[in-house]
Design a protein around this motif. Sequence first.
Motif, PDB file in Angstrom:
ATOM      1  N   ARG B  62       0.824  -1.212   0.000  1.00  0.00           N
ATOM      2  CA  ARG B  62       0.000   0.000   0.000  1.00  0.00           C
ATOM      3  C   ARG B  62       0.852   1.254   0.000  1.00  0.00           C
ATOM      4  O   ARG B  62       2.038   1.184   0.283  1.00  0.00           O
ATOM      5  N   ASN B  63       0.213   2.385  -0.255  1.00  0.00           N
ATOM      6  CA  ASN B  63       0.967   3.626  -0.142  1.00  0.00           C
ATOM      7  C   ASN B  63       0.954   4.114   1.313  1.00  0.00           C
ATOM      8  O   ASN B  63       0.278   3.531   2.166  1.00  0.00           O
ATOM      9  N   VAL B  65      -0.221   6.657   2.967  1.00  0.00           N
ATOM     10  CA  VAL B  65      -1.456   7.118   3.605  1.00  0.00           C
ATOM     11  C   VAL B  65      -2.312   5.928   3.996  1.00  0.00           C
ATOM     12  O   VAL B  65      -2.856   5.848   5.107  1.00  0.00           O
ATOM     13  N   GLN B  66      -2.424   4.966   3.077  1.00  0.00           N
ATOM     14  CA  GLN B  66      -3.211   3.775   3.384  1.00  0.00           C
ATOM     15  C   GLN B  66      -2.566   2.986   4.520  1.00  0.00           C
ATOM     16  O   GLN B  66      -3.258   2.458   5.395  1.00  0.00           O
ATOM     17  N   TYR B  69      -3.412   4.209   8.080  1.00  0.00           N
ATOM     18  CA  TYR B  69      -4.665   3.724   8.665  1.00  0.00           C
ATOM     19  C   TYR B  69      -4.589   2.241   8.973  1.00  0.00           C
ATOM     20  O   TYR B  69      -5.303   1.749   9.834  1.00  0.00           O
ATOM     21  N   ARG B  73      -4.728  -0.058  12.973  1.00  0.00           N
ATOM     22  CA  ARG B  73      -5.548  -1.225  13.301  1.00  0.00           C
ATOM     23  C   ARG B  73      -4.731  -2.404  13.823  1.00  0.00           C
ATOM     24  O   ARG B  73      -5.268  -3.502  13.956  1.00  0.00           O
ATOM     25  N   SER B 160      -7.683   8.167  14.123  1.00  0.00           N
ATOM     26  CA  SER B 160      -7.185   8.775  12.880  1.00  0.00           C
ATOM     27  C   SER B 160      -6.732  10.202  13.134  1.00  0.00           C
ATOM     28  O   SER B 160      -7.125  11.121  12.438  1.00  0.00           O
ATOM     29  N   VAL B 163      -1.600  12.924  10.781  1.00  0.00           N
ATOM     30  CA  VAL B 163      -1.273  12.943   9.356  1.00  0.00           C
ATOM     31  C   VAL B 163       0.223  13.224   9.277  1.00  0.00           C
ATOM     32  O   VAL B 163       0.835  13.583  10.282  1.00  0.00           O
ATOM     33  N   ARG B 168      -5.029  15.958  12.545  1.00  0.00           N
ATOM     34  CA  ARG B 168      -6.220  16.270  11.759  1.00  0.00           C
ATOM     35  C   ARG B 168      -7.222  17.143  12.487  1.00  0.00           C
ATOM     36  O   ARG B 168      -7.952  17.888  11.871  1.00  0.00           O
ATOM     37  N   THR B 297      -1.958  19.060   0.573  1.00  0.00           N
ATOM     38  CA  THR B 297      -2.723  17.813   0.707  1.00  0.00           C
ATOM     39  C   THR B 297      -1.799  16.697   1.174  1.00  0.00           C
ATOM     40  O   THR B 297      -0.577  16.764   1.024  1.00  0.00           O
ATOM     41  N   ILE B 298      -2.437  15.669   1.700  1.00  0.00           N
ATOM     42  CA  ILE B 298      -1.630  14.591   2.281  1.00  0.00           C
ATOM     43  C   ILE B 298      -0.885  13.829   1.190  1.00  0.00           C
ATOM     44  O   ILE B 298       0.199  13.282   1.408  1.00  0.00           O
ATOM     45  N   ILE B 299      -1.409  13.861  -0.045  1.00  0.00           N
ATOM     46  CA  ILE B 299      -0.717  13.169  -1.139  1.00  0.00           C
ATOM     47  C   ILE B 299       0.604  13.856  -1.444  1.00  0.00           C
ATOM     48  O   ILE B 299       1.625  13.214  -1.675  1.00  0.00           O
ATOM     49  N   MET B 302       2.985  12.991   1.226  1.00  0.00           N
ATOM     50  CA  MET B 302       3.422  11.605   1.047  1.00  0.00           C
ATOM     51  C   MET B 302       4.512  11.521  -0.012  1.00  0.00           C
ATOM     52  O   MET B 302       5.513  10.822   0.154  1.00  0.00           O
ATOM     53  N   ASN B 303       4.335  12.279  -1.090  1.00  0.00           N
ATOM     54  CA  ASN B 303       5.323  12.217  -2.161  1.00  0.00           C
ATOM     55  C   ASN B 303       6.635  12.906  -1.782  1.00  0.00           C
ATOM     56  O   ASN B 303       7.644  12.716  -2.447  1.00  0.00           O
TER      57      ASN B 303
END
Lengths: 110, 401
Positions: B62-63, B65-66, B69, B73, B160, B163, B168, B297-299, B302-303
Motif C-alpha cells: 500500500r501507499n 497514507v493507506q 490507517y 488497526r 485517525s 497525518v 487532523r 494535501t496529504i498526497i 506523502m510524495n
Amino acid sequence: MGRGLRAAFRALLRKPVRVRYLTEAGEMVPVPERYRGKITYDKGACIGCLLCIRTCPSGAISTTEEKKVEFSVFKCTFCGQCAEICPKKAVKLGSDFELVVYEKEGMVVR
Amino acid sequence: MTGETRELEYDYSRLVVPFGPVHPALKEPVHFKVFVKKEEVVDVGLRLGHVHRGIEALAETRNLVQAMYLVERVCGICSHSHTTCFVGALEEIGRIQPSERALYLRTLVFELERLHSHLLWLGIMAYEIGFDTLFMFAFNTREAVLDLFEEITGNRVHHSMNVIGGVRWDLDGRMVEKVGRSMSKVREAAQRIREIFQDKTVEERLSGVGLLDRGAAQELCTVGPTARGSGLKTDVRKEDPYAAYGALEGSFSIVTRTEGDAYARTEVRIFEIFETINMINEILARLPGGSIRPGETIIRSMNRVPQGEAVSRVEAPRGELLYYVRTDGKGGLRRLKVRTPTLANIVGLRQMLIGGEVADIPVVVASIDPCLSCTNRITVIDLDKGGAGEPLRRRRRKWPH
C-alpha cells in the motif's frame, strides 16, 4: 447497614442510568459533531478526480461508468480520509451509524 | 455399584496442563503449555500465532497514507501509539517538522489513550481477582475518556488523529474546558479505585505473585510498567523524547516499584494514571497557538517522503513500541517491522510463572497487560526444512532487498 439501605432506596428513586436507544422511530442517540458515520455523497459536486480512491485504505471506493465514484459502506473503515482529500467537499461522513440492512445494495452510496 | 474403589497411581512429576488458546480467564488466544507438579508450576511453554494477520506484509502493498490507517488497526487499545510511531518514522525520513501545536495535540491524545488503557487494565485485573464490581466501576470511568475521544476525533477507538506533518483535529476553547472537567471527574474516580486496590484483600492476593526480579527484568528486556514494577527506571518519554514530551519533561516523573510482583505492577499503573492526568492538565494549560497541519494535501506530503529508512520508538501504555520503516521514495513502503511491547514482555512470563501456583496463572498473565493480537506478528519459519518456508522464499525472490 443503614448506609447500604439508604443507597439502595436512593438508587430506586433515581432515573435509570441507561440511555434510551431508538424507542421511537427516527429518534437517534445524539452523536458528537465530528462523529464519523455513514458516508454521504454529493454526486453533482464530484469532479471525478479519483483522489479518494488513491487514499482509501480499505478499497471501499470504486469508479462508475460516468466517471464518478461509488462507496461500498460495508467495506468502509470510517477513517474519513476520502472526506478530507476531496477538493470539492462532495464526500462527507454523516451521523448515521445504523448500518444494518437486508441487502448489500442498501449499503452502497452512489 | 459396588463399594469397591480402585486406587489409580499417577506420576505427578511432570503433568502437562494446556492453558488456552480458548480459556475463560484470557480473552485473547494464546497457548501456554504448563508443566505442573501437583499445584506448583515447573515449566511453561508458550505458543503464539493463533491470530496472525500479516499486517506487515499487507502494508508493503500500500501507499503511505493507506498504511497509516492500517497500522492504526494493529491494536484496538493503543491505536494512536502505532500511528504516532509510524508517522514519527516517516517525518524523520522526510525531515518534516510538525508545528508546536500539532505536537501538543498528538501528546494530548497519546496521554488520554494511556489513561483509558490503564483504566481498562485495572478493570481486567479486578475481574481476574474476582472483583466484578470494581471491573464495572473502572470501565465506567474509562467511558468518560472514550467520550472525549469521540468528541475530539470523531471515533472512540481508531482516532485517525495523525497525518504526515501534523494532526487532523483541532481543539477549541469549549473542548479544552470539557477535557479539563472530565479529568477532574476521572481523578476522583481513580482515587476511589486506588483506595480499593490498596485494600488488604487485594494486596494479599497480588503481592508475592508472579515475581520478576530486577536482574531478570533487565536480562529479558522487559519494557513499560512491567519493567518499572521490577525497579527498572525506563521510559521512552524521558530517554528519547518524541512529540511534545521534550518540552513537558518537568511535568511528569517515572513511577517505579522494586518488589517486582503483580501488586507492584498494579501500583505502577495506578500511580501512572495520576501522572497522566497531571500531564493532560499541563498540556491544556500550555497549548500553543498556530496551525495544526501543513497547508498541502496529504498526497503531496506523502510524495515528499524520499527513499530511506528510520527506526522510531514511543512509550505506548504497555511499554516501548518500536517501528522500523523503509520507504521506496514513490509513496510506498519497502519494509515495515513492528515490535509491540507485549512481545518484549511475554518472555518474562515464564520467569514469573515458574514456582507459582496453577491458580495464579490468570492473574500473572494479566499483570503484564498482554495485548496478544498485536503480538501475533512473527512467524518462525525454518527455511532449511522447506514446507511452510516456501511462500517466504518466494517473497524473498521477488524483493531481494
